[in-house]
Design an enzyme around this catalytic site. Structure first.
Site, PDB file in Angstrom:
ATOM      1  N   THR A 145     -40.657  94.793  27.788  1.00  0.00           N
ATOM      2  CA  THR A 145     -41.794  95.007  26.908  1.00  0.00           C
ATOM      3  C   THR A 145     -42.016  93.815  25.990  1.00  0.00           C
ATOM      4  OG1 THR A 145     -42.437  96.309  24.962  1.00  0.00           O
ATOM      5  CG2 THR A 145     -40.121  96.264  25.470  1.00  0.00           C
ATOM      6  N   ASP A 146     -43.233  93.692  25.471  1.00  0.00           N
ATOM      7  CA  ASP A 146     -43.488  92.638  24.474  1.00  0.00           C
ATOM      8  C   ASP A 146     -42.874  92.998  23.120  1.00  0.00           C
ATOM      9  OD1 ASP A 146     -45.220  94.684  23.755  1.00  0.00           O
ATOM     10  OD2 ASP A 146     -47.026  93.430  23.654  1.00  0.00           O
ATOM     11  N   GLU A 147     -42.423  94.253  22.973  1.00  0.00           N
ATOM     12  CA  GLU A 147     -41.884  94.668  21.673  1.00  0.00           C
ATOM     13  C   GLU A 147     -40.584  93.935  21.338  1.00  0.00           C
ATOM     14  OE1 GLU A 147     -42.171  98.796  20.690  1.00  0.00           O
ATOM     15  OE2 GLU A 147     -43.761  99.137  22.138  1.00  0.00           O
ATOM     16  N   TYR A 171     -35.633 101.182  19.975  1.00  0.00           N
ATOM     17  CA  TYR A 171     -36.142 101.024  21.351  1.00  0.00           C
ATOM     18  C   TYR A 171     -36.189  99.553  21.738  1.00  0.00           C
ATOM     19  CZ  TYR A 171     -39.706 100.295  24.966  1.00  0.00           C
ATOM     20  OH  TYR A 171     -40.381  99.858  26.083  1.00  0.00           O
ATOM     21  N   LYS A 214     -34.098  97.319  24.563  1.00  0.00           N
ATOM     22  CA  LYS A 214     -34.765  96.587  25.653  1.00  0.00           C
ATOM     23  C   LYS A 214     -34.395  95.105  25.582  1.00  0.00           C
ATOM     24  CE  LYS A 214     -37.205  97.765  28.374  1.00  0.00           C
ATOM     25  NZ  LYS A 214     -36.951  98.304  29.744  1.00  0.00           N
TER      26      LYS A 214
HETATM   27  P1  NAD Z   1     -41.441 106.528  30.977  1.00  0.00           P
HETATM   28  O1  NAD Z   1     -40.711 107.037  29.779  1.00  0.00           O
HETATM   29  O2  NAD Z   1     -42.770 107.102  31.307  1.00  0.00           O
HETATM   30  O3  NAD Z   1     -40.531 106.696  32.284  1.00  0.00           O
HETATM   31  C1  NAD Z   1     -39.195 106.376  32.307  1.00  0.00           C
HETATM   32  C2  NAD Z   1     -38.572 106.973  33.562  1.00  0.00           C
HETATM   33  O4  NAD Z   1     -37.184 106.571  33.606  1.00  0.00           O
HETATM   34  C3  NAD Z   1     -38.598 108.500  33.596  1.00  0.00           C
HETATM   35  O5  NAD Z   1     -39.037 108.945  34.850  1.00  0.00           O
HETATM   36  C4  NAD Z   1     -37.130 108.884  33.370  1.00  0.00           C
HETATM   37  O6  NAD Z   1     -36.757 110.098  34.009  1.00  0.00           O
HETATM   38  C5  NAD Z   1     -36.409 107.701  33.954  1.00  0.00           C
HETATM   39  N1  NAD Z   1     -35.079 107.540  33.373  1.00  0.00           N
HETATM   40  C6  NAD Z   1     -34.741 107.578  32.054  1.00  0.00           C
HETATM   41  N2  NAD Z   1     -33.414 107.424  31.908  1.00  0.00           N
HETATM   42  C7  NAD Z   1     -32.909 107.269  33.149  1.00  0.00           C
HETATM   43  C8  NAD Z   1     -31.598 107.054  33.649  1.00  0.00           C
HETATM   44  N3  NAD Z   1     -30.549 106.972  32.831  1.00  0.00           N
HETATM   45  N4  NAD Z   1     -31.433 106.920  34.971  1.00  0.00           N
HETATM   46  C9  NAD Z   1     -32.490 107.004  35.823  1.00  0.00           C
HETATM   47  N5  NAD Z   1     -33.753 107.229  35.405  1.00  0.00           N
HETATM   48  C10 NAD Z   1     -33.962 107.344  34.082  1.00  0.00           C
HETATM   49  O7  NAD Z   1     -41.531 104.949  30.773  1.00  0.00           O
HETATM   50  P2  NAD Z   1     -42.691 103.957  31.197  1.00  0.00           P
HETATM   51  O8  NAD Z   1     -43.726 103.944  30.138  1.00  0.00           O
HETATM   52  O9  NAD Z   1     -43.082 104.224  32.590  1.00  0.00           O
HETATM   53  O10 NAD Z   1     -41.921 102.575  31.111  1.00  0.00           O
HETATM   54  C11 NAD Z   1     -41.211 102.054  32.239  1.00  0.00           C
HETATM   55  C12 NAD Z   1     -40.587 100.730  31.867  1.00  0.00           C
HETATM   56  O11 NAD Z   1     -41.604  99.817  31.449  1.00  0.00           O
HETATM   57  C13 NAD Z   1     -39.601 100.840  30.698  1.00  0.00           C
HETATM   58  O12 NAD Z   1     -38.538  99.984  30.960  1.00  0.00           O
HETATM   59  C14 NAD Z   1     -40.397 100.349  29.508  1.00  0.00           C
HETATM   60  O13 NAD Z   1     -39.539  99.766  28.556  1.00  0.00           O
HETATM   61  C15 NAD Z   1     -41.291  99.310  30.156  1.00  0.00           C
HETATM   62  N6  NAD Z   1     -42.572  99.067  29.475  1.00  0.00           N
HETATM   63  C16 NAD Z   1     -43.383 100.097  29.114  1.00  0.00           C
HETATM   64  C17 NAD Z   1     -44.623  99.829  28.515  1.00  0.00           C
HETATM   65  C18 NAD Z   1     -45.564 100.949  28.145  1.00  0.00           C
HETATM   66  O14 NAD Z   1     -46.593 100.691  27.515  1.00  0.00           O
HETATM   67  N7  NAD Z   1     -45.316 102.198  28.540  1.00  0.00           N
HETATM   68  C19 NAD Z   1     -45.004  98.523  28.262  1.00  0.00           C
HETATM   69  C20 NAD Z   1     -44.147  97.488  28.640  1.00  0.00           C
HETATM   70  C21 NAD Z   1     -42.949  97.772  29.261  1.00  0.00           C
END
Ligand code: NAD
Length: 363
Positions: free
Chosen positions: A138-140, A163, A167
């Site tokens: 993430t950009d965070e 969080y 990350k």
């Molecule tokens: P989300 O919370 O919607 O989904 C996360 C998934 O990971 C869920 O299905 C959960 O069951 C699974 N999970 C959690 N812990 C687990 C474990 N220990 N073992 C296996 N599976 C596990 O998250 P998202 O929004 O889809 O984000 C996905 C990735 O992208 C993350 O790494 C997040 O940091 C990154 N990200 C998100 C955003 C955003 O805006 N949502 C932006 C940039 C980066």
């Protein structure tokens, strides 16, 4: 794809972005996909109905902190790549209960790296050369910007929330596994995503669902915090491009040049709801300002020019086209999000506690 019919592990594939990645890989490539997901509260297999029964798709319920379980999967499926999206992802929850974030985001990434390394060292040289570990971040991790400037790939890390700190830790581990053990890793840092199948606790779906219910639309602080929004399918396409052509050991920022204040985002949603589901009063009348998030970063903004220049990526959606698609989707697909609400998820405020308690269970 660079590889012929590769087998790709997608961790966290039942989450918001992971499910978009899987739908994209199955629809637009010949990849075989193994979805490895623990199925936390944030997971939803209903987001994967296009994948169910697909001949190139397999699902395994598996935690990424369990090395022995991962080892069995590596032995069984012999993947050509790992895309690591499994994470605890909600900033407010990380304030109330950081423990799960350290476990999955740090210990889980470490465990996945170790098992990937063990597997990678044992495979045939040609397969080893083509193998990739793509870590999605993430950009965070860069902390907060003032009114000027953009995050680039060389911006120093300065995470503010539990969080983003977890990350950031995981990004450093991934980089170290490349530098120290030569594991062919790539890291991406993306701005805020939005789009269909987004869990109702996040700002955009939360506001749409509250608006449809005629309830107050909570905005943290004065709504002046700025986020840089990217439509989730544009992110999925960027990830598949980076997996295919990204430079080993490199990092890529991903963002759509769509900076908006939170207030402006909420107002756009209100205006779309006025058109799609008109009510007696404009939805903007439901806007209500609430206590700010502790440590709330002021502004995030991504410079994605490396990805654009090196790999030729361009987002297909503007914020206006993407937010319209999103609001329409939530209006049309009430069954998807109502099922989540019916399971017991309560859209109540979290993230104001001391960090020593755990968030109340949601299922
Ligand atoms: P989300 O919370 O919607 O989904 C996360 C998934 O990971 C869920 O299905 C959960 O069951 C699974 N999970 C959690 N812990 C687990 C474990 N220990 N073992 C296996 N599976 C596990 O998250 P998202 O929004 O889809 O984000 C996905 C990735 O992208 C993350 O790494 C997040 O940091 C990154 N990200 C998100 C955003 C955003 O805006 N949502 C932006 C940039 C980066």
């Amino acid at each position: 794809m660079r590889l012929n019919n590769p087998t790709i592990f997608v961790t966290g594939g039942a989450g918001f972005i992971g499910s978009a990645v899987i739908r994209h890989l199955l629809r637009d490539t010949q990849a075989r996909v193994v979805n490895i997901d623990k199925l936390t509260y944030a997971a939803n297999l209903d987001s994967l109905t296009p994948a169910c029964g697909h001949p190139r798709y397999a699902f395994v319920q598996q935690c990424i902190c369990d090395g022995a379980g991962l080892r069995t999967l590596f032995d069984k499926y012999q993947p050509d790549a790992v895309m690591n999206l499994a994470a605890e992802s909600h900033v407010d929850r990380s304030i109330d209960g950081p423990n799960e974030f350290v476990q999955t985001n740090v210990v889980g990434t470490f465990t996945l790296l170790q098992e990937t390394l063990r597997y990678w060292r044992a495979i045939a040289p040609r397969k080893r050369e083509n193998f990739r570990f793509l870590h999605i971040s993430t950009d965070e991790v860069f902390g907060s910007l003032g009114d000027e400037g953009l995050f680039t790939e060389t911006t120093a890390y300065a995470p503010s929330s539990p969080y983003s700190a977890t990350k950031a830790s995981s990004d450093h581990l991934v980089r170290a596994w490349h530098e120290t053990y030569d594991l062919p890793t790539v890291v991406t840092n993306c701005s805020n995503n939005y789009g269909p199948y987004h869990f109702p606790e996040k700002l955009i779906p939360h506001i749409i669902i509250k608006g449809l219910a005629g309830e107050p639309l909570p905005i943290y602080g004065d709504g002046s915090n700025i986020r840089d929004w990217l439509y989730v399918e544009d992110h999925a396409r960027a990830l598949s491009l980076v997996l295919e052509r990204g430079k080993v050991g490199g990092t890529y920022n991903i963002g759509g040049r769509n900076e908006r204040t939170n207030l402006r985002v909420v107002e756009s949603i209100c205006d779309l709801l006025d058109q799609l589901v008109p009510k007696e009063h404009p939805y903007r009348r439901l806007i209500s300002f609430v206590e700010d998030r502790p440590g709330h970063d002021h502004r995030y903004a991504i410079d994605a020019s490396k990805l654009e220049l090196e790999l030729g990526w361009r987002p297909q959606e503007t914020f206006e086209s993407g937010i319209e698609k999103t609001v329409r989707w939530y209006v049309d697909e009430k069954r998807w999000w109502r099922a989540i609400l019916e399971k017991g998820y309560e859209a109540t405020r979290v993230g104001l506690s001391s960090g020593l308690t755990r968030p109340s269970p949601v299922q």
